[in-house]
Write an enzyme that holds these catalytic residues in place. Structure first.
Site, short mmCIF file in Angstrom:
data_model
loop_
_atom_site.label_atom_id
_atom_site.label_comp_id
_atom_site.label_asym_id
_atom_site.label_seq_id
_atom_site.Cartn_x
_atom_site.Cartn_y
_atom_site.Cartn_z
N ARG A 164 0.81 -1.22 0.00
CA ARG A 164 0.00 0.00 0.00
C ARG A 164 0.85 1.27 0.00
NH1 ARG A 164 -2.14 -3.80 -1.22
NH2 ARG A 164 -4.04 -4.74 -0.40
N CYS A 216 -10.62 -0.78 3.48
CA CYS A 216 -9.96 -1.20 4.71
C CYS A 216 -9.47 0.01 5.50
CB CYS A 216 -8.80 -2.13 4.41
SG CYS A 216 -9.31 -3.76 3.82
N GLU A 287 -4.74 2.53 6.95
CA GLU A 287 -4.62 2.40 5.49
C GLU A 287 -5.40 3.51 4.82
OE1 GLU A 287 -5.99 -0.74 2.04
OE2 GLU A 287 -4.84 -1.51 3.74
#
Length: 296
Positions: A164, A216, A287
């Protein structure tokens, strides 16, 4: 470059939360890139790059932010072949599902794992979005970015990506993805379509894909200890506060039940982090992108 005064973040994010920014600057061509820095200095505030707003938790109230949205909609289109890969160029503002439909139509494999991820191509590249074992940046041939008032072409070898995250040299947050070229392989259209369909229904069965959500909330500390499992065991699956809730379908998805606020979302996130830290000794890292930045 188009400019919109006082844009509402709640209207520009999939979580449907957030206050009012100073302005939104919409980039439509290379000339806009050259003018961007000067306009940002004149407006003041922190620049925040935004696409479809699918990974953003914006705070409430009047925000010292200037939204920067690349509106490059070209493609998808096949532009050549290199080392056995079919090259597909696509603009940053193109919705990711549109790119995946193009792949099915053209019989191009490699991105099936990204099925069900909302947002734009630019956002997927910038955060190295991934699922089902596929990460966006592993399929890139090159990207075009805006940095320091110029458009630069960055080859795949120069991309520094991880879970990420995407860095380019010493650049972390000071570049804007304008377009990407992917290297894909030929395959049977039925096989690609069936794989995408399977991935979509698999995701739909385990994630609240139709809810107001930013995806998320926390990064997975490790494959063996995903954030959803930690949150579930800490008692946060389905936990609610002020119109916000951790989903009963997947504990790592925070949803807006229709009357939520950013303050409630942030408070619920902080409670969850403290509970997981106390029980497991693990520090959850967001995130979702919080703007302005709050958590370290």
């Amino acid at each position: 470059m188009r400019e919109i005064a006082s844009p509402q973040l709640a209207q520009r994010t999939t979580l449907r939360l957030g206050g009012t920014a100073i302005a939104e600057l919409i980039l439509e061509n290379a000339e806009d890139v050259a003018r961007l820095s000067r306009r940002l200095r004149a407006l003041g505030g922190e620049p925040v790059i935004i696409g479809a707003g699918s990974n953003i938790l914006a705070q409430d109230g009047d925000l010292p932010l200037v939204l920067v949205r690349p509106d490059f909609m070209q493609g998808p289109e096949v532009v050549g072949e290199e080392d056995g890969k079919i090259l597909v160029r696509v603009g940053a503002a193109v919705p990711l599902p549109r790119l995946l439909r193009f792949c099915v139509e053209q019989g191009l494999s490699g991105l099936e794992g990204l099925t069900g991820i909302p947002g734009t191509v630019g956002g997927a590249v910038a955060m190295n979005a991934g699922s089902f074992g596929v990460e966006t940046c592993t399929k890139i041939n090159n990207i075009h970015i805006a940095s320091k008032g110029e458009v630069q072409v960055i080859a795949a070898e120069a991309l520094q990506y991880s879970y990420r995250n995407l860095h380019i040299g010493d650049k972390k947050n000071d570049f804007i993805v304008l377009e990407a070229t992917f290297g894909l392989t030929r395959a049977a259209r039925d096989g690609i379509s069936n794989c995408m369909r399977h991935n979509f229904f698999e995701k739909k069965s385990k994630q609240p894909v139709t809810a107001w959500s930013a995806g998320c909330v926390f990064k997975n500390p490790s494959p063996e200890m995903p954030a959803g499992k930690l949150l579930d065991q800490a008692g946060f699956k389905g936990k609610k506060l002020g119109g916000m809730a951790f989903s009963t379908v997947h504990a790592n998805f925070m949803i807006n039940e229709g009357r939520g606020s950013s303050n409630a979302a942030l408070a619920l996130m902080q409670e969850a982090r403290e509970a997981v830290r106390e029980r497991f000794g693990i520090e959850l890292e967001p995130e979702v992108r919080i703007v302005p930045c709050l958590f370290p």
